[in-house]
Scaffold this active site. Structure first.
Site, mmCIF file in Angstrom:
data_model
loop_
_atom_site.group_PDB
_atom_site.id
_atom_site.type_symbol
_atom_site.label_atom_id
_atom_site.label_comp_id
_atom_site.label_asym_id
_atom_site.label_seq_id
_atom_site.Cartn_x
_atom_site.Cartn_y
_atom_site.Cartn_z
ATOM 1 N N SER A 91 0.807 -1.232 0.000
ATOM 2 C CA SER A 91 0.000 0.000 0.000
ATOM 3 C C SER A 91 0.844 1.289 0.000
ATOM 4 O O SER A 91 0.446 2.257 -0.652
ATOM 5 C CB SER A 91 -1.051 -0.012 1.104
ATOM 6 O OG SER A 91 -0.457 -0.203 2.348
ATOM 7 N N ILE A 113 -5.341 -2.353 -21.833
ATOM 8 C CA ILE A 113 -6.556 -1.999 -21.085
ATOM 9 C C ILE A 113 -6.957 -3.094 -20.087
ATOM 10 O O ILE A 113 -7.743 -2.869 -19.183
ATOM 11 C CB ILE A 113 -7.725 -1.668 -22.056
ATOM 12 C CG1 ILE A 113 -8.805 -0.798 -21.397
ATOM 13 C CG2 ILE A 113 -8.353 -2.928 -22.621
ATOM 14 C CD1 ILE A 113 -8.410 0.618 -21.181
ATOM 15 N N ARG A 114 -6.384 -4.290 -20.257
ATOM 16 C CA ARG A 114 -6.689 -5.372 -19.310
ATOM 17 C C ARG A 114 -6.209 -5.038 -17.902
ATOM 18 O O ARG A 114 -6.657 -5.645 -16.935
ATOM 19 C CB ARG A 114 -6.048 -6.685 -19.783
ATOM 20 C CG ARG A 114 -6.591 -7.206 -21.098
ATOM 21 C CD ARG A 114 -8.052 -7.575 -20.989
ATOM 22 N NE ARG A 114 -8.267 -8.615 -20.013
ATOM 23 C CZ ARG A 114 -8.268 -9.916 -20.290
ATOM 24 N NH1 ARG A 114 -8.109 -10.323 -21.520
ATOM 25 N NH2 ARG A 114 -8.451 -10.799 -19.340
ATOM 26 N N TYR A 123 -9.060 8.508 -26.702
ATOM 27 C CA TYR A 123 -9.496 9.238 -27.896
ATOM 28 C C TYR A 123 -10.790 8.598 -28.399
ATOM 29 O O TYR A 123 -10.873 7.366 -28.470
ATOM 30 C CB TYR A 123 -8.386 9.086 -28.947
ATOM 31 C CG TYR A 123 -8.581 9.837 -30.222
ATOM 32 C CD1 TYR A 123 -8.078 11.132 -30.361
ATOM 33 C CD2 TYR A 123 -9.211 9.252 -31.324
ATOM 34 C CE1 TYR A 123 -8.224 11.821 -31.551
ATOM 35 C CE2 TYR A 123 -9.359 9.942 -32.513
ATOM 36 C CZ TYR A 123 -8.867 11.227 -32.617
ATOM 37 O OH TYR A 123 -9.002 11.910 -33.792
ATOM 38 N N ARG A 126 -15.884 8.225 -32.070
ATOM 39 C CA ARG A 126 -17.240 8.687 -32.344
ATOM 40 C C ARG A 126 -17.238 10.199 -32.483
ATOM 41 O O ARG A 126 -17.991 10.772 -33.256
ATOM 42 C CB ARG A 126 -18.199 8.298 -31.218
ATOM 43 C CG ARG A 126 -18.350 6.811 -31.055
ATOM 44 C CD ARG A 126 -19.363 6.487 -29.975
ATOM 45 N NE ARG A 126 -20.700 6.869 -30.381
ATOM 46 C CZ ARG A 126 -21.743 6.915 -29.551
ATOM 47 N NH1 ARG A 126 -21.597 6.595 -28.274
ATOM 48 N NH2 ARG A 126 -22.919 7.262 -29.996
ATOM 49 N N ARG A 193 -15.636 4.051 -38.773
ATOM 50 C CA ARG A 193 -14.351 3.546 -38.231
ATOM 51 C C ARG A 193 -14.285 2.023 -38.128
ATOM 52 O O ARG A 193 -13.209 1.466 -37.945
ATOM 53 C CB ARG A 193 -14.073 4.171 -36.870
ATOM 54 C CG ARG A 193 -15.156 4.073 -35.809
ATOM 55 C CD ARG A 193 -15.170 2.874 -34.927
ATOM 56 N NE ARG A 193 -16.246 2.972 -33.936
ATOM 57 C CZ ARG A 193 -16.045 3.409 -32.686
ATOM 58 N NH1 ARG A 193 -14.872 3.763 -32.286
ATOM 59 N NH2 ARG A 193 -17.083 3.448 -31.852
ATOM 60 N N ASP A 209 -1.043 4.000 -10.056
ATOM 61 C CA ASP A 209 -0.119 4.111 -8.916
ATOM 62 C C ASP A 209 1.045 3.143 -9.098
ATOM 63 O O ASP A 209 0.977 2.210 -9.910
ATOM 64 C CB ASP A 209 -0.864 3.925 -7.591
ATOM 65 C CG ASP A 209 -1.379 2.518 -7.408
ATOM 66 O OD1 ASP A 209 -0.553 1.580 -7.350
ATOM 67 O OD2 ASP A 209 -2.610 2.333 -7.344
ATOM 68 N N LEU A 210 2.093 3.377 -8.324
ATOM 69 C CA LEU A 210 3.337 2.640 -8.538
ATOM 70 C C LEU A 210 3.184 1.134 -8.271
ATOM 71 O O LEU A 210 3.772 0.324 -8.993
ATOM 72 C CB LEU A 210 4.450 3.232 -7.650
ATOM 73 C CG LEU A 210 5.840 2.646 -7.844
ATOM 74 C CD1 LEU A 210 6.329 2.775 -9.286
ATOM 75 C CD2 LEU A 210 6.836 3.329 -6.899
ATOM 76 N N ARG A 220 4.449 -7.011 -18.602
ATOM 77 C CA ARG A 220 4.630 -6.511 -19.968
ATOM 78 C C ARG A 220 6.086 -6.292 -20.368
ATOM 79 O O ARG A 220 6.359 -6.164 -21.556
ATOM 80 C CB ARG A 220 3.823 -5.224 -20.160
ATOM 81 C CG ARG A 220 2.324 -5.382 -19.899
ATOM 82 C CD ARG A 220 1.694 -6.480 -20.711
ATOM 83 N NE ARG A 220 0.261 -6.597 -20.472
ATOM 84 C CZ ARG A 220 -0.540 -7.436 -21.117
ATOM 85 N NH1 ARG A 220 -0.059 -8.262 -22.023
ATOM 86 N NH2 ARG A 220 -1.812 -7.498 -20.829
HETATM 87 O O1 LIG Z 1 -0.247 -11.178 -24.144
HETATM 88 C C1 LIG Z 1 -1.462 -10.989 -24.071
HETATM 89 C C2 LIG Z 1 -2.392 -11.758 -24.779
HETATM 90 C C3 LIG Z 1 -3.726 -11.473 -24.618
HETATM 91 N N1 LIG Z 1 -4.152 -10.470 -23.803
HETATM 92 C C4 LIG Z 1 -5.593 -10.155 -23.666
HETATM 93 C C5 LIG Z 1 -6.001 -8.940 -24.442
HETATM 94 C C6 LIG Z 1 -7.339 -9.322 -25.008
HETATM 95 O O2 LIG Z 1 -8.348 -9.024 -24.061
HETATM 96 C C7 LIG Z 1 -7.274 -10.829 -25.151
HETATM 97 C C8 LIG Z 1 -6.846 -11.343 -26.512
HETATM 98 O O3 LIG Z 1 -5.735 -10.598 -26.924
HETATM 99 P P1 LIG Z 1 -4.751 -11.059 -28.113
HETATM 100 O O4 LIG Z 1 -4.177 -12.382 -27.703
HETATM 101 O O5 LIG Z 1 -5.636 -11.118 -29.318
HETATM 102 O O6 LIG Z 1 -3.668 -9.935 -28.156
HETATM 103 O O7 LIG Z 1 -6.347 -11.251 -24.155
HETATM 104 C C9 LIG Z 1 -3.250 -9.720 -23.118
HETATM 105 O O8 LIG Z 1 -3.643 -8.813 -22.402
HETATM 106 N N2 LIG Z 1 -1.927 -10.012 -23.256
#
Ligand SMILES: O=c1ccn([C@H]2C[C@H](O)[C@@H](COP(=O)(O)O)O2)c(=O)[nH]1
Length: 312
Positions: A91, A113-114, A123, A126, A193, A209-210, A220
């Site tokens: 925390s 975005i996951r 952006y 629409r 689009r 946050d960190l 990633r």
């Molecule tokens: O390395 C990955 C592979 C998948 N996904 C998530 C993103 C999408 O919600 C879904 C499918 O993504 P793709 O495998 O098509 O990138 O899974 C990730 O976040 N990272």
């Protein structure tokens, strides 16, 4: 100093020590990524740090609030931050925040975005016209499908096929003209689009946050993540490292470059016997860890591995 707002007295406490701007008075630190992308750090919390310290101080400030000791000497702060990170007392790391402006293709944004613990403003296609910008790798960056990792691609594709792939992208990018023509004819932006490929660029402001950023970076920046998002993650790490160097080093030492041992792996080391698992992937993971740790006695020979595979 005191100020009265709506009848409420606000006490403006003077600084006991000198503070400096951790972004050196800049409003934007930018790293270019790929052909049209970027990640820019546009703000941080804390923005001001006591002279002689880094923004890491805010982690200790939060951790020590329980006994009111304030921030101690820098060396003690380093020890505390490293202790907190090792023991997953997360925390205090949430007290630091970063705001980024990111420009990336939609297929990367879908993975990004996951990470649901961030605040996002994207952006809108629409409200606005999509830019004529597409992710278009170079011939050398066209990867073959990996046979070992179903998600990924590793080795370079032969030049002829790579060129064929790039021609296919050219064709997809041609859609942009049609998109524009249809907008001119009055088709709504929100529908026009939908014919654009996922290589088209989008952008957003992303605040996190960190603690949660380290979680993002751990996944990633890892070699198993898709190379294109890894390039963004590496850029983010380069941007925050000078601002929170102590926390970043703890992250490297205790998370990113650390190895986690399972109960079965500990048992294998203790007893000197093969890992008690019939799962091929688990055994392979153990071999990778044993190799990294130089535990050569624990790595089964090719024959042993084949025998194990036959048993399954
Ligand atoms: O390395 C990955 C592979 C998948 N996904 C998530 C993103 C999408 O919600 C879904 C499918 O993504 P793709 O495998 O098509 O990138 O899974 C990730 O976040 N990272």
């Amino acid at each position: 100093m005191e100020a009265i707002t709506d009848g409420i007295t606000v006490i403006e406490t003077p600084n006991e020590t000198e503070y400096y701007d951790v972004m050196k008075g800049s409003h934007r630190w930018e790293v270019k990524v790929h052909d049209h992308g970027n990640v820019a750090l546009v703000d941080t919390m804390p923005r001001l740090a006591p002279v002689g310290q880094t923004a890491d101080f805010a982690i200790c400030q939060a951790a020590r609030v329980s006994y009111g000791a304030g921030t101690k000497k820098v060396t003690e702060d380093t020890g505390l931050i490293r202790y907190l990170y090792r023991h997953q007392h997360t925390s205090p790391f949430e007290m630091i925040e970063f705001k980024f402006h990111c420009v990336m293709p939609i297929f990367i944004a879908r993975q990004w975005i996951r990470h649901r613990t961030a605040n996002v403003n994207e952006y809108s296609a629409r409200y606005s016209v999509m830019p004529d910008k597409f992710y278009h790798p170079s011939v050398e960056d066209v990867r073959k499908q990996s046979t070992s990792n179903r998600q990924g691609g590793e080795d370079q594709m032969d030049t002829k096929t790579a060129q064929e792939f790039l021609d296919y992208l050219d064709q997809a990018e041609e859609c942009y003209k049609t998109y524009n023509n249809l907008l001119d004819k009055g088709v709504s932006r929100e529908l026009a689009r939908i014919g654009l490929p996922v290589s088209v660029y989008t952008e957003w402001y992303w605040k996190i946050d960190l603690h949660n950023l380290f979680h993002f970076l751990r996944l990633r920046m890892d070699s198993h993540s898709q190379k294109e998002i890894r390039d963004y993650a590496n850029a983010i790490f380069a941007l925050i490292r000078p601002i929170v160097p102590v926390a970043c080093e703890a992250f490297m030492d205790y998370a990113f470059e650390s190895v986690k041992l399972t109960r079965l792996e500990i048992e294998a080391i203790r007893t000197g016997k093969p890992i008690q698992s019939t799962n091929k992937r688990e055994t392979e993971e153990w071999i990778q860890k044993a190799t990294l740790l130089n535990l050569t006695d624990h790595i089964p020979s090719k024959d042993q591995q084949q025998q194990e595979e036959k048993k399954q």
